[in-house]
Write an enzyme that holds these catalytic residues in place. Structure first.
Site, short mmCIF file in Angstrom:
data_model
loop_
_atom_site.label_atom_id
_atom_site.label_comp_id
_atom_site.label_asym_id
_atom_site.label_seq_id
_atom_site.Cartn_x
_atom_site.Cartn_y
_atom_site.Cartn_z
N SER A 157 84.40 104.75 30.68
CA SER A 157 85.28 104.47 29.59
C SER A 157 85.70 105.71 28.80
O SER A 157 85.31 106.04 27.37
CB SER A 157 84.44 103.91 29.13
OG SER A 157 84.00 102.64 29.66
N ARG A 163 73.91 102.47 32.58
CA ARG A 163 73.74 101.54 33.65
C ARG A 163 73.94 101.23 35.20
O ARG A 163 75.40 101.78 35.07
CB ARG A 163 73.36 99.42 33.24
CG ARG A 163 73.48 99.45 31.70
CD ARG A 163 73.92 97.82 31.60
NE ARG A 163 75.58 97.10 31.77
CZ ARG A 163 75.13 96.22 32.13
NH1 ARG A 163 74.59 96.03 32.72
NH2 ARG A 163 77.25 96.29 32.52
N ASP A 188 86.27 100.63 31.19
CA ASP A 188 85.60 99.30 30.82
C ASP A 188 86.41 98.65 30.77
O ASP A 188 85.70 96.78 31.30
CB ASP A 188 84.71 99.90 29.67
CG ASP A 188 85.50 100.44 28.30
OD1 ASP A 188 86.57 100.51 28.68
OD2 ASP A 188 84.54 100.56 27.90
#
Length: 478
Positions: A144, A83, A198
């Site tokens: 991540s 994203r 994350d």
């Protein structure tokens, strides 16, 4: 004389195949003791290199204090899609606009340059669509994957996980690779000012509104945790000039998914865990993650169901060519769906079996499938709980909030309650805790980390990177 298979009841035989998932309280306390030892090994200079749990300092020295303002980009990369977000901060008020982009399989298995060019192209389109080409935008980068951080905006990839195998990235500074791609592929004025995983993003997002939050946990495709540690306990902290400055703390990215890679968790593993590991893309690695996370839980259940079927204890009419017998075809979302059945009709379980093309199943078969799912997911929840209890005891604060995010935690109907029950059993008397869902940690949290990092530049008198983009541009052109 021991009983033969013929003398054992059907359910006694089933129990023999699944009993390995039922670990005792003593076993979970042993997990805690081992985890505490391994975490200390990761923090100490002399043992860090050989430690499985790397306990990487993130260089994030402060949590949000509510003073953060401005426009920030955030990039959230941690799976098969990513994203791009535009986050506008005004104290505790936050506006977020975002768009999700896919990463094709060929890019996941291609070169690092292809990966970062693809990401840069998407960022460029996003910035253009929001009419921000003339704006100078700080970017918080949620990445991540296991990294060795060397600064707020410098992190070297330790190893790929989650199905990625891009060449030319392991050992490289992923921020530099992305910044080069942005300069190569776009006209954007974007500066990467912070890189987090994350778990850190999850912690930062929750801490923005809850100042008792000092632990961030991811329970999704992968499994990882971070927490705020005192610098005096971090032997690997190399910047002595900063060590005496306040705040004397830093967020530690544990990378605890690798707990057990040295064999210390073998007493918790079953034959199904070993088979899953053997056929994974990283045998012998991420042992704890493989017993907990969403990437693997469904496959563990499938392996058990396959074994019970081959033993004649389940699905008497199953076609041996159906998807149930194909690796990776029992998704973890099926586990959540099966366990959401609360009556004798097994509506969700039947839908799952139909997707797997299992026919002529019985109500008894549905009960067995649900039983297997509950055992596998309970062990995962209890292992995660043992890990959290270790950290809660370590921090030893009377009230502790743990920020949690990830699809497994969000969608599994029992995971939260199972974890809470086991943590209560394992933490020191008098310590209170709560688990809270962190909303959009890897997006909002990344932007907040970028905002905090800019504040820390002034607070800690760190050298600025105001000419970083110009210098990097000259490097590329030459």
């Amino acid at each position: 004389m021991p009983a033969t298979n013929d003398q054992l009841s059907k359910y006694e035989r089933i129990e023999a195949f699944v009993k390995g998932f039922k670990l005792s309280s003593t076993a979970y306390k042993q997990v805690m003791t081992l985890l505490h030892q391994e975490m200390n090994n990761g923090l100490k200079t002399q043992s860090h290199k050989m430690a499985d749990i790397k306990m990487f300092p993130t260089f994030v020295r402060s949590l949000p204090d509510g003073s953060e303002k401005g426009e920030f980009l955030a990039l959230d990369l941690g799976g098969t899609n990513f994203r791009v977000l535009l986050v506008t901060l005004q104290g505790h008020d936050i506006d977020i606009q975002s768009k999700t982009y896919l990463i094709p399989q060929r890019i996941m298995l291609g070169t690092g340059e292809q990966l970062f060019d693809h990401i840069a192209d998407c960022i460029g389109k996003f910035v253009s669509e929001h009419n921000l080409l003339s704006h100078t935008l700080p970017l918080g980068f949620t990445f991540s994957f296991p990294c060795q951080q060397e600064g707020l905006a410098k992190a070297r990839l330790s190893q790929w996980t989650k199905g990625f195998r891009c060449e030319g990235v392991v050992g490289e500074d992923i921020c530099r690779l992305l910044q080069e791609a942005l300069l190569r592929r776009t006209n954007c004025k974007v500066e990467i000012v912070a890189v987090v995983n994350d778990a850190v993003g999850t912690l930062m997002a929750a801490a923005h509104v809850d100042h008792n939050c000092e632990i961030g946990l991811i329970l999704g495709t992968g499994c990882n945790v971070c927490y705020m540690e005192y610098l005096d306990n971090v032997g690997t902290w190399g910047n002595e000039d900063e060590k005496d400055l306040h705040p004397r703390q830093v967020i530690i990215n544990t990378e605890w998914g690798a707990f057990g890679d040295n064999g210390c968790l073998d007493f918790t593993r079953t034959e199904y865990d070993r088979e899953l590991d053997t056929f994974s893309i990283n045998p012998g690695k991420q042992v704890m993650e493989k017993m907990i996370s969403g990437m693997y839980m469904g496959e563990i259940v499938r392996l058990v169901l396959e074994r019970l079927t081959r033993e004649g204890l389940l699905f008497q009419s199953a076609d041996k060519d159906c998807p149930l017998f194909e690796r990776g075809r029992f998704y973890t979302k099926y586990v959540s769906e099966v366990e959401s059945d609360t009556d004798e009709f097994f509506r969700h379980t039947k839908l799952v079996l139909e997707e797997l093309q299992v026919v002529n199943y019985t109500t008894e078969d549905c009960k067995i499938v649900k039983y297997v799912c509950t055992l596998v997911s309970a062990r995962a929840a209890f292992l995660a709980a043992a890990g959290l209890a270790t950290l809660i005891n370590r921090l030893n604060k009377k009230d502790m909030t743990i920020a949690v995010d990830g699809s497994l935690y969000r969608f599994h109907p029992r995971f939260h309650n199972l974890m809470c029950l086991k943590i209560k059993e394992l933490v020191k008397p008098g310590l209170k805790f709560k688990l809270c869902l962190s909303h959009d940690g890897s997006g909002k949290g990344a932007a907040l980390t970028a905002a905090v990092s800019l504040r820390l530049r002034d607070l800690l008198a760190l050298p600025t990177d105001s000419n970083a983009l110009n210098l990097l541009s000259k490097d590329i052109q030459s």
